[in-house]
Design a protein around this motif. Structure first.
Motif, PDB file in Angstrom:
ATOM      1  N   LEU A 148      59.401  13.066  53.041  1.00  0.00           N
ATOM      2  CA  LEU A 148      60.526  12.268  53.524  1.00  0.00           C
ATOM      3  C   LEU A 148      61.021  11.463  52.333  1.00  0.00           C
ATOM      4  O   LEU A 148      60.241  10.749  51.698  1.00  0.00           O
ATOM      5  N   CYS A 149      62.304  11.571  52.004  1.00  0.00           N
ATOM      6  CA  CYS A 149      62.803  11.024  50.729  1.00  0.00           C
ATOM      7  C   CYS A 149      64.022  10.124  50.857  1.00  0.00           C
ATOM      8  O   CYS A 149      64.872  10.314  51.734  1.00  0.00           O
ATOM      9  N   HIS A 150      64.086   9.150  49.949  1.00  0.00           N
ATOM     10  CA  HIS A 150      65.307   8.396  49.704  1.00  0.00           C
ATOM     11  C   HIS A 150      66.202   9.239  48.792  1.00  0.00           C
ATOM     12  O   HIS A 150      65.709   9.897  47.875  1.00  0.00           O
ATOM     13  N   MET A 151      67.520   9.225  49.020  1.00  0.00           N
ATOM     14  CA  MET A 151      68.455   9.742  48.030  1.00  0.00           C
ATOM     15  C   MET A 151      68.950   8.530  47.240  1.00  0.00           C
ATOM     16  O   MET A 151      69.575   7.630  47.793  1.00  0.00           O
ATOM     17  N   MET A 152      68.655   8.491  45.947  1.00  0.00           N
ATOM     18  CA  MET A 152      68.993   7.344  45.122  1.00  0.00           C
ATOM     19  C   MET A 152      70.067   7.719  44.113  1.00  0.00           C
ATOM     20  O   MET A 152      69.967   8.738  43.434  1.00  0.00           O
ATOM     21  N   ILE A 153      71.102   6.888  44.023  1.00  0.00           N
ATOM     22  CA  ILE A 153      72.277   7.192  43.228  1.00  0.00           C
ATOM     23  C   ILE A 153      72.548   6.078  42.223  1.00  0.00           C
ATOM     24  O   ILE A 153      72.452   4.889  42.554  1.00  0.00           O
ATOM     25  N   LEU A 154      72.872   6.455  41.007  1.00  0.00           N
ATOM     26  CA  LEU A 154      73.298   5.487  39.988  1.00  0.00           C
ATOM     27  C   LEU A 154      74.824   5.474  40.005  1.00  0.00           C
ATOM     28  O   LEU A 154      75.472   6.331  39.425  1.00  0.00           O
ATOM     29  N   GLU A 155      75.382   4.488  40.686  1.00  0.00           N
ATOM     30  CA  GLU A 155      76.830   4.428  40.855  1.00  0.00           C
ATOM     31  C   GLU A 155      77.536   3.858  39.635  1.00  0.00           C
ATOM     32  O   GLU A 155      78.697   4.177  39.377  1.00  0.00           O
ATOM     33  N   ASP A 156      76.855   3.007  38.900  1.00  0.00           N
ATOM     34  CA  ASP A 156      77.454   2.349  37.735  1.00  0.00           C
ATOM     35  C   ASP A 156      76.487   2.446  36.565  1.00  0.00           C
ATOM     36  O   ASP A 156      75.413   1.850  36.595  1.00  0.00           O
ATOM     37  N   TYR A 242      57.587   4.989  29.165  1.00  0.00           N
ATOM     38  CA  TYR A 242      58.180   6.294  28.878  1.00  0.00           C
ATOM     39  C   TYR A 242      59.154   6.730  29.968  1.00  0.00           C
ATOM     40  O   TYR A 242      60.206   7.328  29.676  1.00  0.00           O
ATOM     41  N   ALA A 243      58.815   6.483  31.227  1.00  0.00           N
ATOM     42  CA  ALA A 243      59.689   6.898  32.327  1.00  0.00           C
ATOM     43  C   ALA A 243      61.062   6.234  32.205  1.00  0.00           C
ATOM     44  O   ALA A 243      62.099   6.876  32.409  1.00  0.00           O
ATOM     45  N   LYS A 244      61.091   4.957  31.854  1.00  0.00           N
ATOM     46  CA  LYS A 244      62.360   4.240  31.698  1.00  0.00           C
ATOM     47  C   LYS A 244      63.197   4.851  30.579  1.00  0.00           C
ATOM     48  O   LYS A 244      64.419   4.983  30.702  1.00  0.00           O
ATOM     49  N   VAL A 245      62.534   5.217  29.490  1.00  0.00           N
ATOM     50  CA  VAL A 245      63.245   5.840  28.369  1.00  0.00           C
ATOM     51  C   VAL A 245      63.887   7.151  28.803  1.00  0.00           C
ATOM     52  O   VAL A 245      65.067   7.423  28.519  1.00  0.00           O
ATOM     53  N   TYR A 259      78.806  14.393  35.102  1.00  0.00           N
ATOM     54  CA  TYR A 259      77.964  14.817  36.221  1.00  0.00           C
ATOM     55  C   TYR A 259      77.550  13.610  37.057  1.00  0.00           C
ATOM     56  O   TYR A 259      77.405  12.494  36.546  1.00  0.00           O
ATOM     57  N   PRO A 260      77.307  13.799  38.372  1.00  0.00           N
ATOM     58  CA  PRO A 260      76.748  12.710  39.175  1.00  0.00           C
ATOM     59  C   PRO A 260      75.312  12.440  38.732  1.00  0.00           C
ATOM     60  O   PRO A 260      74.632  13.324  38.223  1.00  0.00           O
ATOM     61  N   VAL A 261      74.857  11.204  38.926  1.00  0.00           N
ATOM     62  CA  VAL A 261      73.497  10.827  38.528  1.00  0.00           C
ATOM     63  C   VAL A 261      72.750  10.375  39.785  1.00  0.00           C
ATOM     64  O   VAL A 261      73.043   9.320  40.344  1.00  0.00           O
ATOM     65  N   TYR A 262      71.787  11.179  40.227  1.00  0.00           N
ATOM     66  CA  TYR A 262      71.052  10.841  41.439  1.00  0.00           C
ATOM     67  C   TYR A 262      69.720  11.571  41.468  1.00  0.00           C
ATOM     68  O   TYR A 262      69.453  12.456  40.655  1.00  0.00           O
ATOM     69  N   CYS A 263      68.871  11.192  42.434  1.00  0.00           N
ATOM     70  CA  CYS A 263      67.559  11.815  42.562  1.00  0.00           C
ATOM     71  C   CYS A 263      67.039  11.612  43.976  1.00  0.00           C
ATOM     72  O   CYS A 263      67.633  10.882  44.778  1.00  0.00           O
ATOM     73  N   ASN A 271      56.062   3.089  43.864  1.00  0.00           N
ATOM     74  CA  ASN A 271      56.218   2.771  42.435  1.00  0.00           C
ATOM     75  C   ASN A 271      57.488   3.383  41.867  1.00  0.00           C
ATOM     76  O   ASN A 271      58.239   2.719  41.137  1.00  0.00           O
ATOM     77  N   SER A 272      57.745   4.656  42.192  1.00  0.00           N
ATOM     78  CA  SER A 272      58.961   5.309  41.697  1.00  0.00           C
ATOM     79  C   SER A 272      60.205   4.680  42.317  1.00  0.00           C
ATOM     80  O   SER A 272      61.224   4.502  41.644  1.00  0.00           O
ATOM     81  N   TYR A 273      60.125   4.347  43.603  1.00  0.00           N
ATOM     82  CA  TYR A 273      61.269   3.713  44.270  1.00  0.00           C
ATOM     83  C   TYR A 273      61.618   2.397  43.584  1.00  0.00           C
ATOM     84  O   TYR A 273      62.793   2.126  43.280  1.00  0.00           O
ATOM     85  N   LYS A 274      60.608   1.570  43.328  1.00  0.00           N
ATOM     86  CA  LYS A 274      60.850   0.283  42.660  1.00  0.00           C
ATOM     87  C   LYS A 274      61.386   0.499  41.244  1.00  0.00           C
ATOM     88  O   LYS A 274      62.258  -0.239  40.780  1.00  0.00           O
ATOM     89  N   LEU A 275      60.858   1.522  40.555  1.00  0.00           N
ATOM     90  CA  LEU A 275      61.316   1.811  39.190  1.00  0.00           C
ATOM     91  C   LEU A 275      62.802   2.156  39.178  1.00  0.00           C
ATOM     92  O   LEU A 275      63.569   1.589  38.387  1.00  0.00           O
ATOM     93  N   PHE A 276      63.204   3.080  40.046  1.00  0.00           N
ATOM     94  CA  PHE A 276      64.610   3.488  40.051  1.00  0.00           C
ATOM     95  C   PHE A 276      65.519   2.363  40.527  1.00  0.00           C
ATOM     96  O   PHE A 276      66.665   2.257  40.055  1.00  0.00           O
TER      97      PHE A 276
END
Length: 297
Positions: A148-156, A242-245, A259-263, A271-276
Motif C-alpha cells: 500500500l503506497c503513497h504517491m509522492m510528487i515534487l511540485e516545485d 547518499y539518498a538525499k544526494v 519530466y514529472p518528478v514523483y515516486c 523513514n522513506s516517507y519522512k525523507l521525501f
C-alpha cells in the motif's frame, strides 16, 4: 484509431490536465514524445475517438518471449482511470486511460485488458480494489495484498534542499550492476525480474554512488512512467546522506528535461516517507495505491 506525431503531443497535454492521478500514463507519453534516451520500446497508442477520446491505450510492440507475472496498475480518482500493465520479464509496459471511472469494469470486461489466466498483479486506487476482487472471485481466484503506497510528487523543484555532494563519486548504473540491483530489490523474483532491471538501467536514467573500488553502494532508478524508484543504500554506507544526494540529482535532471518528478512510497516505510517529505515531495492523503496478487502460481 492510432495516434501519431502531433496527436501524441496533444494527448499528453490532455492527460496533464488530470494530474496527479494520471501520472502513470502521462509519464509514459512524456517518454514517448521526447527524444529517445537509449533504446526505446516501440509503442502503439490507440484511442476510441479523436480528439475527445474516452479511452486511450499505449501498447508495447515487443514480442513477449517468456510466460511471467503481469502487473496492472490502476489510478482511479473520481472520473479518471489509468491502467498500467508491466510484463516483468521483458520490462514492457502498457497503459489504459478511461475518463469515466464508472465505466472501469465495463471497459476491462469489454476489451480484455486483464488476462486472468496469468499470474497477475493488480495495482489500483485503494478505493477501487473491490472491482478487481469481485472479478477475480468470479474466476475462483484468491487475492493477497502486496503493498500500500503513497504517491509522492515534487511540485516545485525549488523545494529541494541544498545538498553538498563534494567528494562523492556519482555515476550511472550499467549492465554489470543488474544482478546487484535485482538482489537488493524488495520485490525481486530472482530471474523473473532481472530483465525488468536490465531494461530500466539500459533504457532510462539511473544514478549511483561509487565507493573507492568503483562499486555501487547507493542507487536510484527511473521507470518508463518517469517515476523514480528502487532507491537503496547498502547498510554499511547508510546515515551519510547518499539518498538525499541521489534524489536531488535525479529530480533536478528529470525536471530540467521536462519530466514529472514523483515516486511511490510504501505506507509502512516511514523513514522513506519522512525523507521525501523533507526533500519537498507532497502527497494527497485521500489517495493510496495498493497492489494485490491474483492467481499466484
Amino acid at each position: 484509431m492510432e495516434l501519431t506525431g502531433e496527436q501524441l503531443k496533444q494527448a499528453e497535454i490532455t492527460l496533464k490536465r488530470h494530474l496527479p492521478q494520471s501520472l502513470l500514463l502521462y509519464g509514459s507519453l512524456v517518454q514517448i514524445n521526447k527524444t529517445p534516451l537509449v533504446q526505446p520500446i516501440p509503442v502503439k497508442v490507440l484511442v476510441d475517438k479523436w480528439p475527445e477520446f474516452s479511452v486511450i491505450v499505449s501498447i508495447p510492440q515487443v514480442k513477449q518471449l517468456f510466460k511471467s507475472p503481469i502487473c496492472l496498475s490502476v489510478c482511479l480518482p473520481p472520473l479518471i482511470c489509468s491502467i498500467n500493465g508491466l510484463y516483468f520479464l521483458q520490462g514492457e509496459e502498457a497503459y489504459v486511460y478511461v475518463k469515466d471511472a464508472a465505466n472501469l469494469e465495463e471497459t476491462i470486461r469489454k476489451h480484455s485488458f486483464v488476462d486472468w489466466t496469468n499470474n497477475l498483479i493488480i495495482g489500483t486506487d485503494l478505493h477501487h480494489i473491490d472491482i478487481f476482487r469481485v472479478m477475480g472471485s468470479e474466476k475462483n481466484l484468491i487475492s493477497r495484498r502486496l503493498s500500500l503506497c503513497h504517491m509522492m510528487i515534487l511540485e516545485d523543484i525549488s523545494h529541494l534542499p541544498s545538498i553538498d555532494s563534494s567528494g562523492i563519486s556519482l555515476s550511472s548504473l550499467d549492465e554489470s550492476h543488474v544482478a546487484l540491483v535485482n538482489q537488493k530489490w524488495k520485490f525481486s523474483e530472482d530471474n523473473k525480474t532481472v530483465e525488468v532491471i536490465r531494461n530500466m538501467i539500459t533504457r532510462f536514467p539511473s544514478l549511483c554512488i561509487l565507493d573507492a573500488e568503483r562499486k555501487p553502494v547507493s542507487w536510484i532508478l527511473v521507470y518508463m512512467t518517469c517515476a523514480i524508484g528502487m532507491l537503496y543504500t547498502v547498510p554499511e554506507h547508510r546515515g551519510i546522506g547518499y539518498a538525499k544526494v541521489l534524489i536531488t540529482a535525479i529530480a533536478k535532471w528529470l525536471h530540467a528535461e521536462g519530466y514529472p518528478v514523483y515516486c511511490f512510497i510504501e505506507e509502512e516505510n516511514e523513514n522513506s516517507y519522512k525523507l521525501f517529505k523533507k526533500m519537498g515531495f507532497v502527497d494527497d492523503p485521500s489517495f493510496r495505491m495498493t497492489w494485490f496478487r491474483f492467481n499466484d502460481v
